[in-house]
Write a protein that holds these residues in place. Structure first.
Motif, PDB file in Angstrom:
ATOM      1  N   LEU A 116      12.817   7.656   9.974  1.00 40.00           N
ATOM      2  CA  LEU A 116      11.983   7.397   9.160  1.00 40.00           C
ATOM      3  C   LEU A 116      10.750   6.858   9.041  1.00 40.00           C
ATOM      4  CD1 LEU A 116      10.724   7.334   6.508  1.00 40.00           C
ATOM      5  CD2 LEU A 116      12.623   5.865   5.570  1.00 40.00           C
ATOM      6  N   ILE A 117      11.183   5.522  10.452  1.00 42.18           N
ATOM      7  CA  ILE A 117      10.378   4.741  11.075  1.00 42.18           C
ATOM      8  C   ILE A 117       8.902   5.650  11.734  1.00 42.18           C
ATOM      9  CG2 ILE A 117       9.869   3.346  12.164  1.00 42.18           C
ATOM     10  CD1 ILE A 117      12.252   1.807  11.679  1.00 42.18           C
ATOM     11  N   LEU A 118       9.601   6.062  12.665  1.00 40.40           N
ATOM     12  CA  LEU A 118       9.450   7.334  13.505  1.00 40.40           C
ATOM     13  C   LEU A 118       8.621   8.171  13.321  1.00 40.40           C
ATOM     14  CD1 LEU A 118      11.756   7.901  16.528  1.00 40.40           C
ATOM     15  CD2 LEU A 118       9.434   6.378  16.243  1.00 40.40           C
ATOM     16  N   PHE A 119       9.222   8.887  11.532  1.00 39.86           N
ATOM     17  CA  PHE A 119       8.205   9.937  11.207  1.00 39.86           C
ATOM     18  C   PHE A 119       6.689   9.246  10.099  1.00 39.86           C
ATOM     19  CE2 PHE A 119       7.145  12.045   6.584  1.00 39.86           C
ATOM     20  CZ  PHE A 119       6.772  13.150   7.104  1.00 39.86           C
ATOM     21  N   ARG A 120       6.798   8.088   9.605  1.00 42.67           N
ATOM     22  CA  ARG A 120       6.056   7.291   8.806  1.00 42.67           C
ATOM     23  C   ARG A 120       4.857   7.145  10.323  1.00 42.67           C
ATOM     24  NH1 ARG A 120       4.597   6.674   3.927  1.00 42.67           N
ATOM     25  NH2 ARG A 120       3.938   3.729   4.603  1.00 42.67           N
ATOM     26  N   PHE A 121       4.932   6.906  11.675  1.00 41.63           N
ATOM     27  CA  PHE A 121       3.823   6.652  12.648  1.00 41.63           C
ATOM     28  C   PHE A 121       3.807   7.861  12.966  1.00 41.63           C
ATOM     29  CE2 PHE A 121       2.880   5.951  16.717  1.00 41.63           C
ATOM     30  CZ  PHE A 121       2.164   4.701  17.076  1.00 41.63           C
ATOM     31  N   VAL A 122       4.328   8.839  12.996  1.00 38.60           N
ATOM     32  CA  VAL A 122       3.467  10.436  13.175  1.00 38.60           C
ATOM     33  C   VAL A 122       2.626  10.593  12.276  1.00 38.60           C
ATOM     34  CG1 VAL A 122       5.778  11.014  14.613  1.00 38.60           C
ATOM     35  CG2 VAL A 122       4.903  11.681  12.747  1.00 38.60           C
ATOM     36  N   MET A 123       2.934  10.706  10.636  1.00 32.46           N
ATOM     37  CA  MET A 123       1.670  10.521   9.799  1.00 32.46           C
ATOM     38  C   MET A 123       0.819   9.997  10.194  1.00 32.46           C
ATOM     39  SD  MET A 123       3.409  10.511   6.344  1.00 32.46           S
ATOM     40  CE  MET A 123       2.561  10.881   5.670  1.00 32.46           C
ATOM     41  N   LEU A 124       0.826   9.171  10.762  1.00 36.32           N
ATOM     42  CA  LEU A 124      -1.124   7.944  11.114  1.00 36.32           C
ATOM     43  C   LEU A 124      -1.953   9.451  12.059  1.00 36.32           C
ATOM     44  CD1 LEU A 124       0.398   4.606  12.752  1.00 36.32           C
ATOM     45  CD2 LEU A 124       0.082   5.444   9.810  1.00 36.32           C
ATOM     46  N   ALA A 125      -1.078  10.297  12.265  1.00 35.90           N
ATOM     47  CA  ALA A 125      -1.997  11.791  13.669  1.00 35.90           C
ATOM     48  C   ALA A 125      -3.240  11.614  12.494  1.00 35.90           C
ATOM     49  CB  ALA A 125      -1.329  12.226  13.562  1.00 35.90           C
ATOM     50  N   THR A 126      -2.564  12.061  10.359  1.00 35.83           N
ATOM     51  CA  THR A 126      -3.495  11.911   9.819  1.00 35.83           C
ATOM     52  C   THR A 126      -4.066  11.499   8.554  1.00 35.83           C
ATOM     53  OG1 THR A 126      -1.620  12.831   8.234  1.00 35.83           O
ATOM     54  CG2 THR A 126      -2.354  14.750   9.457  1.00 35.83           C
TER      55      THR A 126
END
Length: 537
Positions: free
Chosen positions: A284-294
Motif C-alpha cells: 500500500l505504501i509503495l502503491f501510494r508512491f507510484v501514484m505520484l506519477a500522476t
C-alpha cells in the motif's frame, strides 16, 4: 419487498446496497475535497489574498486532521456504531463546507478546515468495515471494484474538476462540492445502514478508553504535519519541524506503553501481526508512491516546462481516470479466478513500464506525448489497486475476522493510517527529490554553459540577433539573450529531474514486485468464497 441480509456480528439491514453506496460516496467526497484543496491552492491564495507560506497551511490543516481522526475512528465506530458516526460527521462536514468560503481570516479558515478534516476523515475507515460486514460475499468483489474506481477516478479527475469550477463557477466550489454531495451520502446512509443499540462491554471485559487513541492520533497528526511542511521549512534545520517530530514520536511511544500496560478492548494488535498483513501494508505504501506519477510528476512537468493551466493538465490526467470505471471491474473479474498476487505482479509491472516510458521525457514533450504511457498506467493502476484491496480483504476472510467487528475496525483503521502516512511520506520524498535532482543537473549543465566557450557564444549570438528587433540597442538584446539562455538551462535541468523522478517510481514498482513475491498464499481464494456462498444460498 427486499429480503433482509444477515451478516456476522448481528448487523441486519434490508438495504445493504444503499449503505454501501453511501459509504463509498463518503470516501469519494473526502478524497475529492483533499485533492481540490491541494490543486486549488493557488486559486485560494489569490482569492483570499494570502502569501505562499500562509496558504501552505491550508492543505496541511485539512489533511493532518484526516490523519488524526483515522485511528480515532476505530474508537468512535466501536463505541457508537457506524451509522451514528457517519450521519453526525456528514451533517457537520456539510455545514462546515458551506461556511468555509465566507471565512474572514486565515485563523478562522484553518480552524474550519481542521473541523472539516476531523468529520470527513471518519468516512474512510468505516467504509471498508461496513462493506465487509454488510455486503453478501458474492457481491464483495463488486464493492471492491467500486471502492477502487472511487479512489482512483476521484484522485485523477479532481484536477479537471477544480479547473472547471474556477473557470465556470467560482473558487467557492472547491468547498461547496462537498456541500452538494454529502447530503446525498447522508440519505443513503440513513436508509442503508440499520440502527443498532449502543454496544455494551461484556462483564469482566475492560471498558474502552479514549486516551490511547488520542495519543496515537495526535502523534500521527504531528508527524504528518512535519512531513507536509518539511520541505518548505528546510526539515531538521527548522525548530518547528524538530518539535513536531519529537512530540509525535513521544506520543506514539506513550501509546505503545499504555497499550501494553492497559490493553484497549477495541484494538487487537495480534490480529495485525500476520505476514501478509505486514507485507500488504508495504504494498500500500509503495502503491501510494507510484501514484505520484500522476499526482505530482506529470502535473509539475506540464505546468513548469510547458506552462499548462490546470484545465489543460486535467485533460491529460483524465485519460488515467476514465478507464478505471471499466478496468476496475475487469480486474475484479480476474480476481475471481486468479490469485491476487499474480494480478498484483502484472499491475505493478505495467506501472513500471509506463513510468519507464515517461522517463524518456524531453523538454519538447506536450500532453499528447503522455497519452500512450497514460493508457498503460491506467491498466496497471486498475489491476494493482483492485488486486491489492482484494488481497487485503482476503486476509480478513481467512482470519475469520468478519465475525469479530472490532477486528474489522482495527484492520480498517490500520490501513487508513498506513494509507495516509505512506502517501504523505512518499509525497514529501518526491517533493524533496525533484529539487535536489534539479540542482544537480543545473550544476552539471552549468559546467558546459560558460561564457567564452564556442557553443555558448554561438548560442548567445543567435539569441541576441533574435532579440535585437525587440530590444533597446545591442546591450539590451544581449542581456535578454543571457536571460533566455539561463531560462533554457533551468528548463532542461527541471526536465532531467522529472525524468529521474519517473525512474524512481519505476524502481519503486520493482521493489513492490519483490514484496509481492514474499507474500504467502492464502488457503481460501475468492473463487472458493463465491462457490461456498452460492451453495449456502
Amino acid at each position: 419487498m427486499s429480503t433482509p441480509s444477515v451478516k456476522p456480528g448481528g448487523v441486519i439491514t434490508t438495504r445493504p446496497v444503499l449503505g454501501v453506496f453511501g459509504v463509498l460516496l463518503g470516501a469519494s467526497i473526502a478524497t475529492c475535497t483533499g485533492r481540490l484543496i491541494s490543486i486549488g491552492l493557488a486559486d485560494l491564495r489569490g482569492a483570499l489574498h494570502l502569501g505562499v507560506d500562509e496558504a501552505s497551511w491550508i492543505s496541511t490543516a485539512f489533511n493532518a486532521a484526516l490523519m488524526f481522526i483515522g485511528p480515532f475512528s476505530v474508537y468512535l465506530g466501536g463505541l457508537l456504531g457506524a451509522r451514528r458516526v457517519l450521519l453526525a460527521c456528514a451533517a457537520l462536514f456539510t455545514l462546515i463546507s458551506l461556511l468555509l468560503p465566507f471565512a474572514s481570516s486565515l485563523p478562522v479558515i484553518l480552524v474550519l478546515l481542521v473541523l472539516a478534516g476531523l468529520t470527513a476523515g471518519t468516512f474512510y475507515p468505516l467504509t471498508l468495515s461496513f462493506v465487509l460486514r454488510n455486503l453478501p460475499m458474492r457481491y464483495v468483489l463488486l464493492g471492491i471494484a467500486a471502492y477502487a474506481a472511487d479512489i482512483l477516478v476521484t484522485t485523477n479527475f479532481a484536477t479537471w474538476l477544480e479547473a472547471w469550477y474556477v473557470d465556470h463557477l467560482s473558487w467557492h466550489w472547491i468547498f461547496w462540492n462537498a456541500t452538494a454531495l454529502t447530503p446525498v451520502m447522508m440519505v443513503l446512509v440513513y436508509f442503508g445502514i440499520p440502527w443498532q443499540p449502543l454496544p455494551q462491554p461484556k462483564e469482566g471485559q475492560p471498558k474502552p478508553n479514549w486516551r490511547g487513541f488520542l495519543y496515537a492520533s495526535l502523534g500521527f497528526a504531528l508527524l504528518y504535519t512535519a512531513l507536509d511542511q518539511g520541505q518548505r521549512l528546510d526539515w531538521l534545520n527548522s525548530g518547528t519541524i524538530v518539535a513536531l517530530i519529537a512530540s509525535g514520536v513521544f506520543l506514539l511511544l506513550a501509546t505503545a506503553v499504555r497499550h501494553f500496560t492497559n490493553p484497549n478492548p477495541l484494538i487487537n494488535f495480534k490480529f495485525l501481526a500476520r505476514r501478509n498483513t505486514i507485507l500488504l501494508s508495504g504494498v500500500l505504501i509503495l502503491f501510494r508512491f507510484v501514484m505520484l506519477a500522476t499526482v505530482i510528476t506529470i502535473p509539475s512537468y506540464l505546468a513548469s516546462v510547458q506552462g499548462y493551466r490546470p484545465e489543460q493538465t486535467g485533460h491529460v490526467l483524465i485519460w488515467v481516470a476514465l478507464p478505471q470505471c471499466v478496468l476496475g471491474f475487469l480486474a475484479i473479474y480476474l480476481l475471481k479466478y486468479i490469485d491476487a498476487r499474480l494480478i498484483l505482479t502484472v499491475g505493478f509491472s505495467l506501472v513500471g513500464i509506463a513510468c519507464f516510458m515517461n522517463a524518456q521525457v524531453s523538454s519538447v514533450w506536450s500532453g499528447d506525448n503522455f497519452l500512450a504511457s497514460q493508457a498503460v498506467l491506467a491498466v496497471g493502476l486498475a489491476l494493482s489497486f483492485n488486486a491489492m484491496v482484494g488481497a487485503i480483504i482476503l486476509e480478513v476472510v481467512n482470519t475469520g475476522a468478519l465475525s469479530r467487528p472490532i477486528d474489522v475496525l482495527t484492520f480498517a483503521g490500520f490501513f487508513q493510517t498506513v494509507r495516509l502516512m505512506g502517501g504523505e511520506t512518499g509525497a514529501a520524498l518526491m517533493q524533496h527529490f525533484i529539487p535536489i535532482r534539479e540542482e544537480f543537473h543545473s550544476n552539471i549543465l552549468g559546467l558546459n554553459v560558460q561564457l567564452g566557450q564556442p557553443a555558448t557564444n554561438q548560442r548567445l549570438t543567435g539569441l541576441t540577433a533574435g532579440m535585437a528587433a525587440h530590444s533597446n540597442g545591442l546591450t539590451g538584446a544581449a542581456e535578454r539573450a543571457a536571460d533566455i539562455l539561463g531560462l533554457q538551462v533551468r528548463q532542461q535541468s527541471f526536465t532531467l529531474a522529472i525524468s529521474d523522478s519517473f525512474m524512481l517510481v519505476t524502481w519503486s514498482a520493482i521493489c513492490c514486485l519483490i514484496v509481492v513475491a514474499c507474500m504467502a498464499g492464502v488457503p481460501t481464494q475468492y473463487r472458493q468464497v463465491v462457490t461456498a456462498t452460492a451453495k449456502a444460498a
